[in-house]
Design a protein around this motif. Structure first.
Motif, PDB file in Angstrom:
ATOM      1  N   ARG A 154      13.065 -13.831 -10.948  1.00  0.00           N
ATOM      2  CA  ARG A 154      13.217 -13.870  -9.481  1.00  0.00           C
ATOM      3  C   ARG A 154      14.209 -12.802  -9.025  1.00  0.00           C
ATOM      4  NH1 ARG A 154      12.308 -19.281 -10.213  1.00  0.00           N
ATOM      5  NH2 ARG A 154      14.478 -19.791 -10.603  1.00  0.00           N
ATOM      6  N   GLY A 155      15.316 -12.673  -9.750  1.00  0.00           N
ATOM      7  CA  GLY A 155      16.324 -11.687  -9.376  1.00  0.00           C
ATOM      8  C   GLY A 155      15.858 -10.254  -9.555  1.00  0.00           C
ATOM      9  N   MET A 156      14.998 -10.020 -10.543  1.00  0.00           N
ATOM     10  CA  MET A 156      14.508  -8.665 -10.814  1.00  0.00           C
ATOM     11  C   MET A 156      13.311  -8.284  -9.941  1.00  0.00           C
ATOM     12  SD  MET A 156      16.529  -7.376 -13.036  1.00  0.00           S
ATOM     13  CE  MET A 156      15.677  -5.927 -13.597  1.00  0.00           C
ATOM     14  N   ARG A 157      12.713  -9.264  -9.297  1.00  0.00           N
ATOM     15  CA  ARG A 157      11.513  -9.030  -8.476  1.00  0.00           C
ATOM     16  C   ARG A 157      10.468  -8.237  -9.268  1.00  0.00           C
ATOM     17  NH1 ARG A 157      15.468  -8.702  -3.997  1.00  0.00           N
ATOM     18  NH2 ARG A 157      14.971 -10.487  -2.687  1.00  0.00           N
ATOM     19  N   ILE A 158      10.009  -8.863 -10.332  1.00  0.00           N
ATOM     20  CA  ILE A 158       9.065  -8.220 -11.246  1.00  0.00           C
ATOM     21  C   ILE A 158       7.729  -8.007 -10.546  1.00  0.00           C
ATOM     22  CG2 ILE A 158       7.778  -8.539 -13.398  1.00  0.00           C
ATOM     23  CD1 ILE A 158      10.303  -9.977 -14.432  1.00  0.00           C
ATOM     24  N   GLY A 159       7.238  -6.793 -10.649  1.00  0.00           N
ATOM     25  CA  GLY A 159       5.975  -6.440 -10.011  1.00  0.00           C
ATOM     26  C   GLY A 159       4.798  -6.565 -10.959  1.00  0.00           C
ATOM     27  N   THR A 160       3.620  -6.574 -10.384  1.00  0.00           N
ATOM     28  CA  THR A 160       2.387  -6.624 -11.167  1.00  0.00           C
ATOM     29  C   THR A 160       2.336  -5.419 -12.099  1.00  0.00           C
ATOM     30  OG1 THR A 160       1.286  -7.697  -9.327  1.00  0.00           O
ATOM     31  CG2 THR A 160      -0.127  -6.717 -11.006  1.00  0.00           C
ATOM     32  N   GLY A 161       1.975  -5.678 -13.329  1.00  0.00           N
ATOM     33  CA  GLY A 161       1.826  -4.593 -14.299  1.00  0.00           C
ATOM     34  C   GLY A 161       3.085  -4.247 -15.068  1.00  0.00           C
ATOM     35  N   GLU A 162       4.216  -4.834 -14.721  1.00  0.00           N
ATOM     36  CA  GLU A 162       5.432  -4.523 -15.474  1.00  0.00           C
ATOM     37  C   GLU A 162       5.373  -5.223 -16.826  1.00  0.00           C
ATOM     38  OE1 GLU A 162       9.235  -3.386 -13.480  1.00  0.00           O
ATOM     39  OE2 GLU A 162       8.566  -5.006 -12.132  1.00  0.00           O
ATOM     40  N   ARG A 163       6.046  -4.609 -17.783  1.00  0.00           N
ATOM     41  CA  ARG A 163       5.953  -5.141 -19.139  1.00  0.00           C
ATOM     42  C   ARG A 163       7.269  -4.974 -19.887  1.00  0.00           C
ATOM     43  NH1 ARG A 163       4.498  -1.394 -23.102  1.00  0.00           N
ATOM     44  NH2 ARG A 163       3.303  -2.963 -24.198  1.00  0.00           N
ATOM     45  N   LEU A 164       7.404  -5.771 -20.934  1.00  0.00           N
ATOM     46  CA  LEU A 164       8.542  -5.675 -21.841  1.00  0.00           C
ATOM     47  C   LEU A 164       8.191  -4.720 -22.971  1.00  0.00           C
ATOM     48  CD1 LEU A 164       9.505  -9.448 -22.188  1.00  0.00           C
ATOM     49  CD2 LEU A 164      10.515  -7.735 -20.682  1.00  0.00           C
ATOM     50  N   GLY A 165       9.203  -4.072 -23.499  1.00  0.00           N
ATOM     51  CA  GLY A 165       8.995  -3.215 -24.671  1.00  0.00           C
ATOM     52  C   GLY A 165       8.723  -1.769 -24.376  1.00  0.00           C
TER      53      GLY A 165
END
Length: 169
Positions: A154-165
């Motif tokens: 929630r704090g990072m406001r992750i967008g569609t398509g974002e990924r880890l790594g």
């Protein structure tokens, strides 16, 4: 002079297992010392079968490989928790990864996810692996205390398509 067996539980981390082994080992040490004192113990050679060497885990070993099957990602993270500490990258910075929330179903409506791809719902963050999504437990952003993955998202406001790594910038 003595042996003890301890099962590795599905929700164990290296830290929780070490804590249990320390308690059990302390009891075994006392029993062994008592047996040596009263002469009731005799030494038995350790069988060669099943003996293996496990090298110390390094920080490089702790980088999460999201393309692995979900059960192997889970084991890698748990095996590196608390030290050296499992990690991945997000937006070019390191992100500590706590043990996944196994046993908790992936939120309804989670689409198929590529390895490392994120899906954020109200109460959970799912991440894709080589065999299906896992629900993240706690994460530790760079320079901050660990927090619930949903709070972090929630704090990072992750967008569609974002990924880890993604590679560190």
């Amino acid at each position: 002079l003595g042996t003890v067996t301890e099962d590795v539980r599905p929700d164990d981390t290296a830290g929780t297992l070490l804590d249990r082994l320390a308690e059990v080992g302390a009891g075994l040490l006392v029993a062994t010392m008592d047996g040596l004192e009263d002469g009731s113990l005799r030494a038995v050679p350790q069988p060669a079968d099943g003996v293996s060497h496990a090298p110390k885990l390094t920080v490089e070993d702790a980088e999460v490989r999201w393309a692995l099957p979900a059960h192997l990602v889970d084991r890698q993270v748990r095996g590196c928790t608390p030290a050296p500490g499992a990690w991945t990258t997000f937006r070019g910075e390191r992100l500590k990864v706590g043990a996944p929330r196994t046993g908790e179903p992936v939120p309804d409506g989670t689409p198929p996810l590529a390895p490392g791809a994120l899906h954020v719902s109200k109460r959970a963050v799912a991440v894709g692996t080589g065999s299906g999504p896992l629900v993240l437990g706690e994460v530790g952003p760079h320079g901050r205390r660990p927090m619930a993955a949903a709070d972090w998202a929630r704090g990072m406001r992750i967008g569609t398509g974002e990924r880890l790594g993604d590679p560190v910038a």
